[in-house]
Design a protein around this motif. Structure first.
Motif, mmCIF file in Angstrom:
data_model
loop_
_atom_site.group_PDB
_atom_site.id
_atom_site.type_symbol
_atom_site.label_atom_id
_atom_site.label_comp_id
_atom_site.label_asym_id
_atom_site.label_seq_id
_atom_site.Cartn_x
_atom_site.Cartn_y
_atom_site.Cartn_z
ATOM 1 N N ARG A 1 2.867 -10.682 -4.453
ATOM 2 C CA ARG A 1 3.323 -9.751 -3.417
ATOM 3 C C ARG A 1 2.865 -8.326 -3.650
ATOM 4 N N ILE A 2 3.024 -7.825 -4.858
ATOM 5 C CA ILE A 2 2.665 -6.428 -5.131
ATOM 6 C C ILE A 2 1.158 -6.227 -4.963
ATOM 7 N N PHE A 3 0.367 -7.175 -5.406
ATOM 8 C CA PHE A 3 -1.089 -7.043 -5.261
ATOM 9 C C PHE A 3 -1.495 -7.093 -3.793
ATOM 10 N N ASP A 4 -0.880 -7.989 -3.018
ATOM 11 C CA ASP A 4 -1.173 -8.050 -1.582
ATOM 12 C C ASP A 4 -0.768 -6.756 -0.884
ATOM 13 N N GLU A 5 0.348 -6.181 -1.286
ATOM 14 C CA GLU A 5 0.773 -4.912 -0.703
ATOM 15 C C GLU A 5 -0.180 -3.786 -1.099
ATOM 16 N N TRP A 6 -0.716 -3.840 -2.310
ATOM 17 C CA TRP A 6 -1.679 -2.825 -2.737
ATOM 18 C C TRP A 6 -2.967 -2.935 -1.920
ATOM 19 N N ILE A 7 -3.422 -4.161 -1.642
ATOM 20 C CA ILE A 7 -4.616 -4.338 -0.816
ATOM 21 C C ILE A 7 -4.365 -3.782 0.585
ATOM 22 N N ALA A 8 -3.180 -4.055 1.146
ATOM 23 C CA ALA A 8 -2.838 -3.499 2.462
ATOM 24 C C ALA A 8 -2.786 -1.971 2.398
ATOM 25 N N TYR A 9 -2.325 -1.434 1.276
ATOM 26 C CA TYR A 9 -2.237 0.016 1.068
ATOM 27 C C TYR A 9 -3.630 0.643 1.085
ATOM 28 N N ILE A 10 -4.578 0.053 0.362
ATOM 29 C CA ILE A 10 -5.923 0.632 0.353
ATOM 30 C C ILE A 10 -6.661 0.329 1.652
ATOM 31 N N ALA A 11 -6.333 -0.771 2.327
ATOM 32 C CA ALA A 11 -6.939 -1.062 3.628
ATOM 33 C C ALA A 11 -6.485 -0.044 4.668
ATOM 34 N N GLY A 12 -5.303 0.517 4.477
ATOM 35 C CA GLY A 12 -4.786 1.534 5.383
ATOM 36 C C GLY A 12 -5.386 2.905 5.149
ATOM 37 N N GLY A 13 -6.239 3.029 4.152
ATOM 38 C CA GLY A 13 -6.918 4.293 3.905
ATOM 39 C C GLY A 13 -6.318 5.126 2.788
ATOM 40 N N ASP A 14 -5.263 4.647 2.156
ATOM 41 C CA ASP A 14 -4.651 5.400 1.066
ATOM 42 C C ASP A 14 -5.415 5.151 -0.223
ATOM 43 N N LYS A 15 -5.438 6.170 -1.081
ATOM 44 C CA LYS A 15 -6.248 6.088 -2.294
ATOM 45 C C LYS A 15 -5.462 6.279 -3.584
ATOM 46 N N ASP A 16 -4.291 6.851 -3.521
ATOM 47 C CA ASP A 16 -3.574 7.286 -4.706
ATOM 48 C C ASP A 16 -2.822 6.132 -5.369
ATOM 49 N N PHE A 17 -3.301 5.696 -6.535
ATOM 50 C CA PHE A 17 -2.639 4.614 -7.263
ATOM 51 C C PHE A 17 -1.237 5.017 -7.696
ATOM 52 N N GLU A 18 -1.108 6.256 -8.161
ATOM 53 C CA GLU A 18 0.191 6.727 -8.655
ATOM 54 C C GLU A 18 1.241 6.711 -7.545
#
Length: 190
Positions: A80-97
């Motif tokens: 789940r967390i990895f899938d949400e991270w992929i959706a996060y970067i697909a949305g244009g966000d870059k900040d890992f922190e």
């Protein structure tokens, strides 16, 4: 009689003046194969198309657009967390922190380790590969100006767009567009 360390003239005999890399070699980069496993996913499998709909060809084989259909749903890893991270970067966000701060106790190093185990590359490299794939699709299937392609693909500025294209393909962005774009590509997605 010498001191506890031996004679003063012998004090530096143990010193090795060779360069560090010559003495110790270069530490090998971590890789899943060296660690004894194959990655479960590739960037290509996890990449999400930035478009919502695509045109479908007529079923009789004619080169006529028939209708708009939704783009196939993205693949999920089951984590789940990895899938949400992929959706996060697909949305244009870059900040890992910023992403990690949404979850209690999740650190950037945890995300790096998870990305490495699932894809065979670190989170930053995965993020870069993801952006490059999006850039390539935006160049091929749109006629947007270069600045808009850079913004929408997540690359950022025109300068970053140029540098990324030179690094990945050895050519400028518009040369890359002309090389990969076919006549029917414009308008295939929206």
């Amino acid at each position: 009689m010498g001191s506890w360390y031996g004679r003063a003239s012998d004090a530096w005999k143990h010193r090795d003046d060779r360069p560090w890399r010559e003495k110790y070699g270069v530490r090998p980069k971590a890789s899943p194969r060296r660690a004894g496993f194959e990655p479960q996913w590739t960037v290509e499998q996890l990449w999400r198309n930035p478009f919502r709909e695509q045109r479908r060809w007529a079923t009789d084989g004619q080169r006529v657009w028939k209708e708009w259909v939704p783009v196939p749903a993205p693949v999920t890893t089951g984590v789940r967390i990895f899938d949400e991270w992929i959706a996060y970067i697909a949305g244009g966000d870059k900040d890992f922190e910023a992403f990690c701060s949404q979850y209690e106790g999740l650190r950037k190093s945890d995300l790096e380790a998870m990305a490495f185990v699932l894809t065979g590359m670190g989170a930053a490299e995965f993020h870069l590969r993801y952006r490059v794939m999006t850039l390539d699709v935006m160049l091929r299937y749109t006629d947007l100006p270069p600045g808009e392609v850079a913004r929408r693909s997540g690359i950022g500025s025109l300068n970053n767009l140029y540098l990324t294209c030179k690094r990945e393909w050895g050519v400028a962005p518009m040369v890359r567009r002309k090389a990969i774009q076919k006549e029917e590509d414009i308008g295939r997605y929206r």
